[in-house]
Design an enzyme around this catalytic site. Structure first.
Site, PDB file in Angstrom:
ATOM      1  N   HIS A   1       0.827  -1.208   0.000  1.00  0.00           N
ATOM      2  CA  HIS A   1       0.000   0.000   0.000  1.00  0.00           C
ATOM      3  C   HIS A   1       0.860   1.256   0.000  1.00  0.00           C
ATOM      4  O   HIS A   1       1.840   1.344   0.731  1.00  0.00           O
ATOM      5  CB  HIS A   1      -0.904   0.012   1.227  1.00  0.00           C
ATOM      6  CG  HIS A   1      -1.718   1.258   1.392  1.00  0.00           C
ATOM      7  ND1 HIS A   1      -2.636   1.673   0.454  1.00  0.00           N
ATOM      8  CD2 HIS A   1      -1.740   2.197   2.376  1.00  0.00           C
ATOM      9  CE1 HIS A   1      -3.196   2.797   0.854  1.00  0.00           C
ATOM     10  NE2 HIS A   1      -2.661   3.148   2.021  1.00  0.00           N
ATOM     11  N   SER A   2       0.499   2.225  -0.844  1.00  0.00           N
ATOM     12  CA  SER A   2       1.090   3.560  -0.823  1.00  0.00           C
ATOM     13  C   SER A   2       2.620   3.506  -0.917  1.00  0.00           C
ATOM     14  O   SER A   2       3.174   3.046  -1.903  1.00  0.00           O
ATOM     15  CB  SER A   2       0.622   4.300   0.425  1.00  0.00           C
ATOM     16  OG  SER A   2       0.957   5.657   0.380  1.00  0.00           O
ATOM     17  N   TYR A   3       3.324   3.956   0.133  1.00  0.00           N
ATOM     18  CA  TYR A   3       4.791   3.970   0.118  1.00  0.00           C
ATOM     19  C   TYR A   3       5.355   2.552   0.048  1.00  0.00           C
ATOM     20  O   TYR A   3       6.495   2.359  -0.379  1.00  0.00           O
ATOM     21  CB  TYR A   3       5.321   4.679   1.359  1.00  0.00           C
ATOM     22  CG  TYR A   3       6.743   5.162   1.228  1.00  0.00           C
ATOM     23  CD1 TYR A   3       7.020   6.433   0.734  1.00  0.00           C
ATOM     24  CD2 TYR A   3       7.811   4.356   1.587  1.00  0.00           C
ATOM     25  CE1 TYR A   3       8.319   6.883   0.611  1.00  0.00           C
ATOM     26  CE2 TYR A   3       9.120   4.792   1.471  1.00  0.00           C
ATOM     27  CZ  TYR A   3       9.363   6.062   0.983  1.00  0.00           C
ATOM     28  OH  TYR A   3      10.671   6.507   0.846  1.00  0.00           O
TER      29      TYR A   3
ATOM     30  N   GLY B   1       4.547   0.378  -2.042  1.00  0.00           N
ATOM     31  CA  GLY B   1       4.816   0.119  -3.453  1.00  0.00           C
ATOM     32  C   GLY B   1       6.157   0.676  -3.876  1.00  0.00           C
ATOM     33  O   GLY B   1       6.904   0.052  -4.641  1.00  0.00           O
TER      34      GLY B   1
ATOM     35  N   THR C   1      -1.840  -0.940  -3.790  1.00  0.00           N
ATOM     36  CA  THR C   1      -3.051  -0.164  -3.537  1.00  0.00           C
ATOM     37  C   THR C   1      -2.662   1.294  -3.385  1.00  0.00           C
ATOM     38  O   THR C   1      -2.022   1.662  -2.403  1.00  0.00           O
ATOM     39  CB  THR C   1      -3.805  -0.676  -2.292  1.00  0.00           C
ATOM     40  OG1 THR C   1      -2.934  -0.649  -1.155  1.00  0.00           O
ATOM     41  CG2 THR C   1      -4.299  -2.094  -2.505  1.00  0.00           C
TER      42      THR C   1
END
Length: 421
Positions: free
Chosen positions: A289-291, A293, A317
Protein backbone atom coordinates in the site's frame (compact mmCIF):
# COMPACT_ATOMS: atom_id res chain seq x y z
CA UNK A 1 -3.97 29.15 17.10
CA UNK A 2 -4.40 31.74 19.87
CA UNK A 3 -6.03 30.51 23.05
CA UNK A 4 -8.81 32.49 24.70
CA UNK A 5 -6.66 34.06 27.46
CA UNK A 6 -4.11 35.23 24.90
CA UNK A 7 -6.85 36.63 22.67
CA UNK A 8 -8.33 38.42 25.67
CA UNK A 9 -5.01 40.11 26.43
CA UNK A 10 -4.59 41.30 22.86
CA UNK A 11 -8.13 42.64 22.88
CA UNK A 12 -7.43 44.70 26.02
CA UNK A 13 -4.18 45.98 24.56
CA UNK A 14 -5.91 46.96 21.33
CA UNK A 15 -8.56 48.95 23.24
CA UNK A 16 -5.93 50.60 25.41
CA UNK A 17 -3.75 51.61 22.49
CA UNK A 18 -6.76 52.88 20.60
CA UNK A 19 -7.62 55.19 23.50
CA UNK A 20 -4.30 57.00 23.37
CA UNK A 21 -3.73 57.73 19.67
CA UNK A 22 -2.50 61.26 20.17
CA UNK A 23 0.10 60.63 22.86
CA UNK A 24 3.79 60.42 22.28
CA UNK A 25 5.42 57.02 21.79
CA UNK A 26 7.06 57.25 25.18
CA UNK A 27 3.72 57.71 26.91
CA UNK A 28 2.22 54.80 24.96
CA UNK A 29 5.05 52.55 26.04
CA UNK A 30 4.58 53.58 29.66
CA UNK A 31 0.85 52.85 29.51
CA UNK A 32 1.49 49.44 27.95
CA UNK A 33 4.03 48.50 30.63
CA UNK A 34 1.61 49.58 33.34
CA UNK A 35 -1.14 47.37 31.87
CA UNK A 36 1.14 44.35 31.62
CA UNK A 37 2.34 44.81 35.19
CA UNK A 38 -1.24 44.45 36.44
CA UNK A 39 -1.82 41.09 34.65
CA UNK A 40 -1.38 38.10 36.93
CA UNK A 41 0.53 35.77 34.58
CA UNK A 42 0.50 32.83 36.96
CA UNK A 43 -3.27 32.97 37.32
CA UNK A 44 -3.70 33.39 33.57
CA UNK A 45 -1.59 30.32 32.82
CA UNK A 46 -3.89 28.16 34.90
CA UNK A 47 -6.54 28.72 32.25
CA UNK A 48 -4.29 27.19 29.62
CA UNK A 49 -4.57 23.63 28.20
CA UNK A 50 -4.84 20.65 30.56
CA UNK A 51 -1.75 18.49 31.21
CA UNK A 52 -0.74 16.16 28.40
CA UNK A 53 -1.35 13.10 30.57
CA UNK A 54 -3.57 10.54 28.87
CA UNK A 55 -4.84 7.03 29.67
CA UNK A 56 -2.62 4.05 28.91
CA UNK A 57 -5.35 1.53 28.02
CA UNK A 58 -8.61 1.44 26.09
CA UNK A 59 -10.47 0.78 29.33
CA UNK A 60 -9.04 3.91 30.91
CA UNK A 61 -9.97 5.84 27.78
CA UNK A 62 -13.49 4.43 28.25
CA UNK A 63 -13.55 3.01 24.73
CA UNK A 64 -13.85 -0.54 23.39
CA UNK A 65 -14.32 -2.33 20.06
CA UNK A 66 -17.79 -3.81 19.67
CA UNK A 67 -18.73 -7.03 17.87
CA UNK A 68 -18.59 -5.22 14.52
CA UNK A 69 -15.04 -4.08 15.24
CA UNK A 70 -16.08 -0.44 15.73
CA UNK A 71 -14.59 1.73 18.44
CA UNK A 72 -17.31 3.01 20.75
CA UNK A 73 -17.51 4.80 24.10
CA UNK A 74 -18.30 2.27 26.80
CA UNK A 75 -20.91 4.51 28.44
CA UNK A 76 -22.54 6.52 25.65
CA UNK A 77 -21.97 4.09 22.78
CA UNK A 78 -20.84 7.00 20.62
CA UNK A 79 -17.95 6.99 18.13
CA UNK A 80 -14.63 8.56 19.03
CA UNK A 81 -14.81 12.35 19.26
CA UNK A 82 -11.62 14.14 18.25
CA UNK A 83 -12.65 17.53 19.63
CA UNK A 84 -12.97 16.55 23.25
CA UNK A 85 -12.01 20.07 24.36
CA UNK A 86 -13.12 23.21 22.54
CA UNK A 87 -10.39 25.51 21.20
CA UNK A 88 -7.61 23.10 22.26
CA UNK A 89 -6.55 21.58 18.97
CA UNK A 90 -3.05 20.70 20.13
CA UNK A 91 -4.35 18.93 23.24
CA UNK A 92 -6.96 17.06 21.16
CA UNK A 93 -4.25 16.00 18.70
CA UNK A 94 -2.00 14.72 21.51
CA UNK A 95 -4.95 12.80 22.95
CA UNK A 96 -5.60 11.24 19.54
CA UNK A 97 -1.94 10.23 19.24
CA UNK A 98 -2.04 8.66 22.72
CA UNK A 99 -5.07 6.61 21.70
CA UNK A 100 -3.24 5.65 18.49
CA UNK A 101 -0.39 4.14 20.50
CA UNK A 102 -2.89 2.05 22.44
CA UNK A 103 -4.47 0.94 19.14
CA UNK A 104 -1.06 -0.18 17.89
CA UNK A 105 -0.57 -2.43 20.90
CA UNK A 106 -4.15 -3.70 20.56
CA UNK A 107 -3.56 -4.72 16.92
CA UNK A 108 -0.34 -6.51 17.90
CA UNK A 109 -2.39 -8.47 20.43
CA UNK A 110 -4.92 -9.43 17.75
CA UNK A 111 -2.15 -10.57 15.39
CA UNK A 112 -0.90 -12.90 18.08
CA UNK A 113 -4.21 -14.16 19.51
CA UNK A 114 -6.64 -14.05 16.58
CA UNK A 115 -4.22 -14.71 13.71
CA UNK A 116 -1.74 -16.90 15.63
CA UNK A 117 1.27 -14.98 14.32
CA UNK A 118 4.58 -14.79 16.14
CA UNK A 119 7.15 -12.00 16.40
CA UNK A 120 10.54 -12.31 14.77
CA UNK A 121 13.16 -9.81 15.88
CA UNK A 122 15.11 -7.74 13.35
CA UNK A 123 17.99 -7.50 12.95
CA UNK A 124 18.10 -11.25 13.45
CA UNK A 125 21.43 -10.96 15.29
CA UNK A 126 20.44 -7.94 17.40
CA UNK A 127 22.11 -7.70 20.79
CA UNK A 128 20.17 -6.99 23.96
CA UNK A 129 21.64 -3.47 24.11
CA UNK A 130 20.89 -2.22 20.59
CA UNK A 131 17.60 -0.91 19.14
CA UNK A 132 15.49 -3.56 17.45
CA UNK A 133 12.23 -4.01 15.60
CA UNK A 134 10.18 -7.03 14.58
CA UNK A 135 7.94 -8.54 11.95
CA UNK A 136 5.14 -11.10 12.28
CA UNK A 137 5.16 -14.58 10.76
CA UNK A 138 2.59 -17.33 10.51
CA UNK A 139 3.69 -20.77 11.73
CA UNK A 140 4.25 -21.93 8.15
CA UNK A 141 5.70 -18.71 6.73
CA UNK A 142 9.13 -20.23 6.19
CA UNK A 143 8.03 -23.82 5.49
CA UNK A 144 4.92 -23.51 3.29
CA UNK A 145 6.07 -25.07 -0.01
CA UNK A 146 3.50 -23.41 -2.24
CA UNK A 147 2.35 -19.88 -1.34
CA UNK A 148 3.59 -17.00 0.79
CA UNK A 149 1.80 -13.66 1.24
CA UNK A 150 3.87 -10.59 2.18
CA UNK A 151 2.05 -7.48 3.47
CA UNK A 152 3.68 -4.02 3.31
CA UNK A 153 1.83 -0.93 4.58
CA UNK A 154 2.47 2.70 3.72
CA UNK A 155 4.60 5.17 5.68
CA UNK A 156 3.75 7.19 8.79
CA UNK A 157 2.52 6.14 12.21
CA UNK A 158 1.04 2.79 11.15
CA UNK A 159 2.85 -0.27 12.43
CA UNK A 160 2.70 -4.01 11.71
CA UNK A 161 -0.84 -5.17 10.94
CA UNK A 162 -2.28 -1.73 10.10
CA UNK A 163 -3.28 -0.04 6.86
CA UNK A 164 -4.62 3.19 8.40
CA UNK A 165 -4.97 4.31 12.02
CA UNK A 166 -7.70 6.75 11.04
CA UNK A 167 -9.87 3.93 9.73
CA UNK A 168 -9.34 1.79 12.83
CA UNK A 169 -10.44 4.61 15.12
CA UNK A 170 -13.18 6.17 13.00
CA UNK A 171 -14.50 3.24 10.95
CA UNK A 172 -13.63 -0.32 11.97
CA UNK A 173 -10.90 -2.92 12.39
CA UNK A 174 -11.64 -4.67 9.10
CA UNK A 175 -11.02 -1.61 6.94
CA UNK A 176 -8.05 -0.28 8.91
CA UNK A 177 -6.07 -3.43 9.69
CA UNK A 178 -4.49 -6.24 7.68
CA UNK A 179 -6.31 -8.89 9.71
CA UNK A 180 -8.88 -9.75 6.98
CA UNK A 181 -6.01 -10.28 4.52
CA UNK A 182 -4.19 -12.51 7.00
CA UNK A 183 -7.20 -14.68 7.86
CA UNK A 184 -8.25 -15.00 4.19
CA UNK A 185 -4.71 -15.96 3.21
CA UNK A 186 -4.52 -18.59 5.94
CA UNK A 187 -7.87 -20.04 4.84
CA UNK A 188 -6.55 -20.31 1.28
CA UNK A 189 -3.31 -22.02 2.29
CA UNK A 190 -0.82 -19.18 2.26
CA UNK A 191 2.01 -18.65 4.70
CA UNK A 192 2.01 -15.02 5.86
CA UNK A 193 4.65 -12.37 6.61
CA UNK A 194 3.61 -9.01 8.05
CA UNK A 195 6.29 -6.37 7.64
CA UNK A 196 6.89 -3.39 9.94
CA UNK A 197 8.61 -0.80 7.70
CA UNK A 198 7.95 2.27 9.89
CA UNK A 199 9.59 0.96 13.05
CA UNK A 200 12.97 2.43 12.13
CA UNK A 201 14.46 3.84 15.32
CA UNK A 202 14.44 3.88 19.09
CA UNK A 203 13.45 7.22 20.56
CA UNK A 204 15.18 8.16 23.80
CA UNK A 205 14.99 11.26 25.93
CA UNK A 206 17.89 13.59 25.36
CA UNK A 207 19.81 14.45 28.55
CA UNK A 208 19.19 17.95 29.83
CA UNK A 209 21.86 20.45 28.92
CA UNK A 210 23.98 21.53 31.91
CA UNK A 211 23.47 25.09 33.07
CA UNK A 212 26.15 27.40 31.64
CA UNK A 213 28.88 28.47 34.04
CA UNK A 214 29.06 32.17 34.89
CA UNK A 215 31.58 34.10 32.82
CA UNK A 216 34.67 35.62 34.48
CA UNK A 217 33.27 39.04 33.76
CA UNK A 218 30.12 38.28 35.74
CA UNK A 219 29.17 40.56 38.56
CA UNK A 220 30.51 39.90 42.05
CA UNK A 221 26.90 39.90 43.17
CA UNK A 222 25.95 36.59 44.87
CA UNK A 223 24.53 34.01 42.43
CA UNK A 224 21.28 33.57 44.33
CA UNK A 225 20.66 37.31 44.34
CA UNK A 226 21.38 37.58 40.63
CA UNK A 227 18.97 34.70 39.90
CA UNK A 228 16.20 36.34 41.94
CA UNK A 229 16.78 39.57 40.14
CA UNK A 230 16.67 37.86 36.75
CA UNK A 231 13.43 36.14 37.74
CA UNK A 232 11.87 39.45 38.65
CA UNK A 233 12.89 41.19 35.45
CA UNK A 234 12.56 38.66 32.68
CA UNK A 235 11.69 35.10 33.61
CA UNK A 236 7.95 35.64 33.75
CA UNK A 237 8.01 37.40 30.42
CA UNK A 238 9.96 34.59 28.76
CA UNK A 239 7.77 31.93 30.33
CA UNK A 240 4.66 33.79 29.32
CA UNK A 241 5.81 33.94 25.71
CA UNK A 242 6.90 30.29 25.67
CA UNK A 243 3.64 29.19 27.27
CA UNK A 244 1.56 30.54 24.44
CA UNK A 245 4.00 29.69 21.68
CA UNK A 246 4.38 26.13 22.93
CA UNK A 247 1.92 25.63 25.84
CA UNK A 248 3.54 22.50 27.25
CA UNK A 249 7.10 22.06 26.19
CA UNK A 250 7.75 18.35 25.84
CA UNK A 251 11.03 16.63 26.60
CA UNK A 252 13.60 16.67 23.83
CA UNK A 253 14.34 13.29 22.27
CA UNK A 254 16.84 11.79 19.89
CA UNK A 255 16.40 8.87 17.49
CA UNK A 256 18.77 5.91 17.37
CA UNK A 257 18.36 4.09 14.02
CA UNK A 258 17.72 0.35 13.97
CA UNK A 259 20.63 -1.34 12.23
CA UNK A 260 19.90 -2.13 8.55
CA UNK A 261 16.28 -1.12 9.11
CA UNK A 262 16.63 2.65 9.34
CA UNK A 263 14.08 3.35 6.59
CA UNK A 264 11.11 1.55 5.00
CA UNK A 265 13.24 0.70 1.95
CA UNK A 266 16.03 -0.74 4.12
CA UNK A 267 13.50 -2.76 6.12
CA UNK A 268 11.90 -4.33 3.05
CA UNK A 269 15.31 -5.22 1.63
CA UNK A 270 16.43 -6.69 4.96
CA UNK A 271 13.32 -8.82 5.35
CA UNK A 272 13.71 -10.06 1.79
CA UNK A 273 17.32 -11.11 2.36
CA UNK A 274 16.79 -12.74 5.75
CA UNK A 275 13.27 -14.16 5.48
CA UNK A 276 11.47 -14.09 2.12
CA UNK A 277 14.40 -15.31 0.04
CA UNK A 278 14.93 -18.18 2.51
CA UNK A 279 11.28 -19.24 2.63
CA UNK A 280 10.30 -22.51 0.97
CA UNK A 281 7.33 -21.18 -1.02
CA UNK A 282 7.63 -21.44 -4.80
CA UNK A 283 5.22 -18.53 -5.24
CA UNK A 284 5.46 -15.27 -3.31
CA UNK A 285 2.59 -12.77 -3.42
CA UNK A 286 2.83 -9.16 -2.22
CA UNK A 287 0.26 -6.56 -1.18
CA UNK A 288 1.92 -3.13 -0.99
CA UNK A 289 0.00 0.00 0.00
CA UNK A 290 1.09 3.56 -0.82
CA UNK A 291 4.79 3.97 0.12
CA UNK A 292 5.00 0.19 0.34
CA UNK A 293 4.82 0.12 -3.45
CA UNK A 294 7.79 2.46 -3.68
CA UNK A 295 9.75 0.23 -1.29
CA UNK A 296 8.92 -2.82 -3.38
CA UNK A 297 10.16 -1.18 -6.59
CA UNK A 298 13.33 -0.22 -4.73
CA UNK A 299 13.69 -3.88 -3.71
CA UNK A 300 13.40 -4.92 -7.36
CA UNK A 301 16.14 -2.47 -8.30
CA UNK A 302 18.40 -4.03 -5.66
CA UNK A 303 17.38 -7.70 -6.12
CA UNK A 304 15.85 -7.86 -9.59
CA UNK A 305 16.74 -11.44 -10.51
CA UNK A 306 15.65 -12.84 -7.13
CA UNK A 307 12.32 -11.03 -7.13
CA UNK A 308 11.50 -12.10 -10.67
CA UNK A 309 12.34 -15.69 -9.81
CA UNK A 310 10.23 -15.86 -6.65
CA UNK A 311 7.36 -13.36 -6.86
CA UNK A 312 4.26 -14.56 -8.69
CA UNK A 313 2.13 -11.39 -8.42
CA UNK A 314 2.10 -7.96 -6.77
CA UNK A 315 -1.06 -6.12 -5.74
CA UNK A 316 -0.43 -2.44 -5.08
CA UNK A 317 -3.05 -0.16 -3.54
CA UNK A 318 -2.68 3.50 -4.44
CA UNK A 319 1.07 3.02 -4.68
CA UNK A 320 3.20 6.15 -4.89
CA UNK A 321 6.12 4.49 -6.66
CA UNK A 322 7.59 6.12 -9.75
CA UNK A 323 9.71 3.96 -12.03
CA UNK A 324 11.30 7.01 -13.66
CA UNK A 325 12.31 8.80 -10.48
CA UNK A 326 13.51 5.52 -8.98
CA UNK A 327 15.49 4.68 -12.13
CA UNK A 328 13.85 1.29 -12.61
CA UNK A 329 15.20 -0.23 -15.82
CA UNK A 330 13.12 -1.36 -18.77
CA UNK A 331 13.12 -5.03 -17.76
CA UNK A 332 11.68 -4.14 -14.34
CA UNK A 333 8.98 -2.03 -15.98
CA UNK A 334 8.10 -4.90 -18.31
CA UNK A 335 7.93 -7.35 -15.41
CA UNK A 336 5.64 -5.01 -13.46
CA UNK A 337 3.42 -4.71 -16.51
CA UNK A 338 2.96 -8.49 -16.55
CA UNK A 339 2.87 -9.36 -12.85
CA UNK A 340 1.55 -6.29 -11.03
CA UNK A 341 -1.75 -4.44 -10.69
CA UNK A 342 -2.31 -1.14 -8.89
CA UNK A 343 -5.75 -0.47 -7.38
CA UNK A 344 -5.88 3.32 -7.27
CA UNK A 345 -8.25 5.84 -5.68
CA UNK A 346 -10.87 6.67 -8.29
CA UNK A 347 -14.59 7.51 -8.57
CA UNK A 348 -14.96 4.70 -11.13
CA UNK A 349 -16.47 1.32 -10.13
CA UNK A 350 -14.16 -1.30 -8.66
CA UNK A 351 -11.73 -2.91 -11.16
CA UNK A 352 -12.48 -0.37 -13.91
CA UNK A 353 -9.25 0.20 -15.91
CA UNK A 354 -7.70 3.60 -15.22
CA UNK A 355 -5.42 5.40 -17.65
CA UNK A 356 -1.83 4.58 -16.66
CA UNK A 357 0.43 7.45 -15.69
CA UNK A 358 3.58 5.52 -16.58
CA UNK A 359 4.25 2.37 -18.54
CA UNK A 360 4.80 0.07 -15.59
CA UNK A 361 1.87 -1.79 -14.04
CA UNK A 362 -1.81 -1.64 -15.06
CA UNK A 363 -4.01 0.63 -12.92
CA UNK A 364 -7.58 -0.17 -11.98
CA UNK A 365 -10.07 1.59 -9.74
CA UNK A 366 -10.29 0.59 -6.08
CA UNK A 367 -13.88 1.79 -6.09
CA UNK A 368 -13.17 4.66 -3.69
CA UNK A 369 -11.62 8.11 -3.81
CA UNK A 370 -10.19 7.76 -0.30
CA UNK A 371 -6.53 6.81 -0.36
CA UNK A 372 -6.58 4.96 2.96
CA UNK A 373 -9.57 2.80 1.91
CA UNK A 374 -8.07 1.42 -1.30
CA UNK A 375 -6.68 -1.76 0.30
CA UNK A 376 -9.95 -2.74 1.95
CA UNK A 377 -12.18 -1.91 -1.02
CA UNK A 378 -10.03 -4.00 -3.38
CA UNK A 379 -9.75 -6.92 -0.92
CA UNK A 380 -11.71 -9.53 -2.90
CA UNK A 381 -10.30 -8.40 -6.23
CA UNK A 382 -6.76 -8.79 -4.94
CA UNK A 383 -7.24 -12.43 -3.94
CA UNK A 384 -8.95 -13.13 -7.26
CA UNK A 385 -5.95 -11.57 -9.02
CA UNK A 386 -3.59 -13.77 -7.02
CA UNK A 387 -5.61 -16.89 -7.80
CA UNK A 388 -5.56 -16.15 -11.52
CA UNK A 389 -1.83 -15.37 -11.44
CA UNK A 390 -1.09 -18.66 -9.67
CA UNK A 391 -3.20 -20.61 -12.14
CA UNK A 392 -1.47 -18.94 -15.08
CA UNK A 393 1.92 -19.64 -13.55
CA UNK A 394 1.10 -23.31 -13.00
CA UNK A 395 -0.18 -23.67 -16.56
CA UNK A 396 2.99 -22.09 -17.93
CA UNK A 397 5.10 -24.35 -15.71
CA UNK A 398 3.20 -27.42 -16.90
CA UNK A 399 3.56 -26.31 -20.51
CA UNK A 400 7.28 -25.78 -20.12
CA UNK A 401 7.66 -29.14 -18.42
CA UNK A 402 5.81 -30.93 -21.21
CA UNK A 403 7.88 -29.13 -23.85
CA UNK A 404 11.11 -30.00 -22.04
CA UNK A 405 10.15 -33.67 -21.68
CA UNK A 406 9.13 -33.78 -25.33
CA UNK A 407 12.49 -32.36 -26.33
CA UNK A 408 14.31 -34.95 -24.24
CA UNK A 409 12.20 -37.70 -25.74
CA UNK A 410 12.76 -36.79 -29.38
CA UNK A 411 16.40 -35.93 -29.11
CA UNK A 412 17.66 -39.54 -28.72
CA UNK A 413 15.62 -40.61 -31.76
CA UNK A 414 17.20 -37.86 -33.80
CA UNK A 415 20.67 -38.82 -32.61
CA UNK A 416 20.00 -42.49 -33.31
CA UNK A 417 18.88 -41.78 -36.86
CA UNK A 418 21.85 -39.55 -37.38
CA UNK A 419 24.19 -42.29 -36.21
CA UNK A 420 22.56 -44.79 -38.54
CA UNK A 421 23.39 -42.53 -41.41
Amino acid sequence: MLTRPCTFILFILWITMAQIPGQENKEKTTALKDLLSRIDLDELMKKDEPPLNFPKTLEEFEYAFNEQGRLRHTTTGEAYAFNAREDLHRWNQKRYEALGEIITRYVYQLLETKCNLTKEIVPVDATAEEPRSFIYLSADAMSNPTKLLVLIQGCGVVRAGQWARRLIINQDLDSGTQIPFITRAQEEGYGVMVLNPNENHLEVERPAKPAPLPSPEASDEPAEKRERKDDRESKKKRDFYEKYRNPQKESETEQIPIRENGSPEEHVLYVWDHFVSKAAARNVFVVAHSYGGLSLVELMIQREAQVKNRVCAVAMTDSIHNVWHQDANKSIQEWLQQHCRNWVSSPEPLDTPVEPMLSDCPRVSAGTERHELTSWRSFNSIFQFFSEALQTGEEEETSNTVTTRSSHRTKPDHDHNHNDL
